[in-house]
Write a protein that holds these residues in place. Structure first.
Motif, PDB file in Angstrom:
ATOM      1  N   LEU A 284      33.932  61.942  18.740  1.00  0.00           N
ATOM      2  CA  LEU A 284      33.648  61.001  19.157  1.00  0.00           C
ATOM      3  C   LEU A 284      32.579  60.186  18.173  1.00  0.00           C
ATOM      4  N   GLU A 285      32.143  58.769  17.418  1.00  0.00           N
ATOM      5  CA  GLU A 285      31.077  58.249  16.653  1.00  0.00           C
ATOM      6  C   GLU A 285      30.640  57.133  17.010  1.00  0.00           C
ATOM      7  N   LYS A 286      31.400  56.449  17.423  1.00  0.00           N
ATOM      8  CA  LYS A 286      30.699  55.291  18.014  1.00  0.00           C
ATOM      9  C   LYS A 286      31.736  54.760  18.650  1.00  0.00           C
ATOM     10  N   LEU A 287      31.872  53.700  20.423  1.00  0.00           N
ATOM     11  CA  LEU A 287      32.919  52.912  20.867  1.00  0.00           C
ATOM     12  C   LEU A 287      31.936  52.200  21.429  1.00  0.00           C
ATOM     13  N   TRP A 288      32.317  50.977  21.112  1.00  0.00           N
ATOM     14  CA  TRP A 288      31.551  49.514  21.925  1.00  0.00           C
ATOM     15  C   TRP A 288      33.089  48.814  22.254  1.00  0.00           C
ATOM     16  N   ASP A 289      32.673  48.163  23.020  1.00  0.00           N
ATOM     17  CA  ASP A 289      34.200  46.599  24.107  1.00  0.00           C
ATOM     18  C   ASP A 289      32.857  45.770  23.844  1.00  0.00           C
ATOM     19  N   VAL A 290      32.979  44.078  23.638  1.00  0.00           N
ATOM     20  CA  VAL A 290      32.248  43.717  23.962  1.00  0.00           C
ATOM     21  C   VAL A 290      33.527  41.830  24.409  1.00  0.00           C
ATOM     22  N   ASP A 291      33.655  41.552  25.916  1.00  0.00           N
ATOM     23  CA  ASP A 291      34.619  40.729  26.095  1.00  0.00           C
ATOM     24  C   ASP A 291      34.418  39.454  26.866  1.00  0.00           C
ATOM     25  N   PRO A 292      33.365  38.813  26.961  1.00  0.00           N
ATOM     26  CA  PRO A 292      32.804  37.547  27.651  1.00  0.00           C
ATOM     27  C   PRO A 292      34.232  36.676  27.479  1.00  0.00           C
ATOM     28  N   TYR A 317      34.621  61.192  14.421  1.00  0.00           N
ATOM     29  CA  TYR A 317      35.041  61.504  13.581  1.00  0.00           C
ATOM     30  C   TYR A 317      36.286  62.031  13.234  1.00  0.00           C
ATOM     31  N   VAL A 318      36.883  62.297  11.638  1.00  0.00           N
ATOM     32  CA  VAL A 318      38.014  63.274  11.927  1.00  0.00           C
ATOM     33  C   VAL A 318      37.631  65.026  11.667  1.00  0.00           C
TER      34      VAL A 318
END
Length: 358
Positions: A284-292, A317-318
């Motif tokens: 994993l490089e980065k994850l986010w989830d914003v859901d209003p 990252y591959v």
């Protein structure tokens, strides 16, 4: 070019509005038989269902000559069913939880009595739809929020019996908007996705890709049908019907916020692998989830609105792939979805839904 975009968006919105104004295929029903104390059928009984889920608050019908009744076009929610006939005690059944694409059987046995006498019955909701052979699973909003999966229709569906997404996925890392669901030896091209009964599959690559990104916060229920599909279904594979949220007479909102980086992930890279040339593992490089989401009344009992915005990404990252500057290669997946819905109660019995998804 800008005018063409506006025209295209307007055309899509108009199609959604017209399609939503008719009876949606996502609706449920309540039906049953009314009898008297001698088990004889009772025609002419007024049956009324009421629920906050209904814009018109309640719907009524009259039992036919065989004592049967059926009330259709009901939204998912909790219902009260009442039975009334002159010369008989009225019956009131409370707490009937109605799922999407479900016909609940609610029978009644009425006894002779004064009109003002009412018997209130509170019991369990029907669990089995005895009027269809369709094999389906309904996932409520509470269940969707509690499942330890990625917030995608593929990851959620893979938790159901016999269903597979055809790949290994952890928390949505390999299933942003790519991928399908298969069941019982079917193929990915058999997938059909619907929003409130309206097919949203595109024509790209044999028509097995949805036209809209999956804004998870937009929906209150998801129905996965894996066998025994209806005649209007164009495929024999997995059929997903997503029931959207709508506004009501009370302002309500919620939000989901997720974030993580490489620092929260362990690594199995060893010196032996590095010595053999494998210097950068897939991770994993980065994850986010914003859901209003937010909805409420524009005019009480007449016009309601609902809106939801989702911005999410899962960047990886591959393994052992590098850019020219030597930094690890990244497979980035950044997706956005905006959904809005207006519901207009045109008459006591009719409503018009206007939906726009970008």
């Amino acid at each position: 070019m800008e005018k063409k975009k506006v025209l295209r968006s307007s055309l899509v919105a108009a199609i959604w509005m017209l399609a939503s104004s008719g009876p949606a295929l996502a609706q449920s029903a309540i039906s049953g038989v009314v009898k008297d104390a001698s088990v004889a059928v009772l025609p002419g009984v007024t049956v009324t269902v009421s629920s906050p889920a209904l814009i018109e608050k309640s719907k009524s019908t009259v039992s036919d000559g065989s004592g049967q009744y059926r009330i259709v076009d009901l939204r998912p929610g909790t219902y009260v069913v009442s039975f009334e006939l002159t010369g008989f005690q009225s019956i009131r059944r409370e707490g009937i939880a109605l799922e999407a694409n479900f016909t609940a059987t609610v029978n009644a046995d009425m006894k002779v009595g004064a009109v003002e006498e009412t018997i209130t019955v509170s019991g369990d909701s029907p669990l089995v739809d005895v009027q269809t052979t369709a094999k389906r699973e309904v996932l409520s909003r509470d269940l969707l929020d509690s499942l330890p999966t990625g917030r995608s229709f593929q990851g959620i569906g893979a938790t159901l019996p016999a269903m597979s997404m055809g790949r290994f996925d952890v928390a949505g890392s390999n299933a942003m908007q790519q991928g399908v669901l298969v069941v019982y030896g079917g193929t990915g091209t058999d997938l059909a996705m619907e929003v409130d009964g309206l097919n949203v599959m595109g024509t790209l690559d044999k028509g097995w890709y949805p036209l809209v990104y999956h804004n998870d916060g937009e929906f209150q229920e998801m129905v996965y049908q894996v066998a025994g599909g209806p005649a209007e279904s164009q495929t024999g594979g997995v059929r997903i019907n997503m029931i959207p949220k709508t506004g009501g007479n009370v302002f309500k909102g919620d939000a989901t916020v997720l974030y993580s980086t490489t620092r929260f992930q362990a690594s199995n890279l060893t010196d032996s692998l590095v010595s053999r040339g494998y210097k950068s593992p897939g991770r994993l490089e980065k994850l986010w989830d914003v859901d209003p989401t937010f909805g409420g009344p524009i005019r009480k009992d007449r016009v309601w609105f609902f809106g939801s915005y989702r911005d999410w990404a899962y960047n990886n990252y591959v393994g052992n792939i590098f850019y020219r500057d030597g930094s690890p290669g990244v497979d980035d997946n950044h997706v956005q979805a905006f959904s809005t819905r207006l519901t207009f109660r045109s008459t006591e019995r009719d409503r018009i839904n206007f939906s726009w998804d970008r």
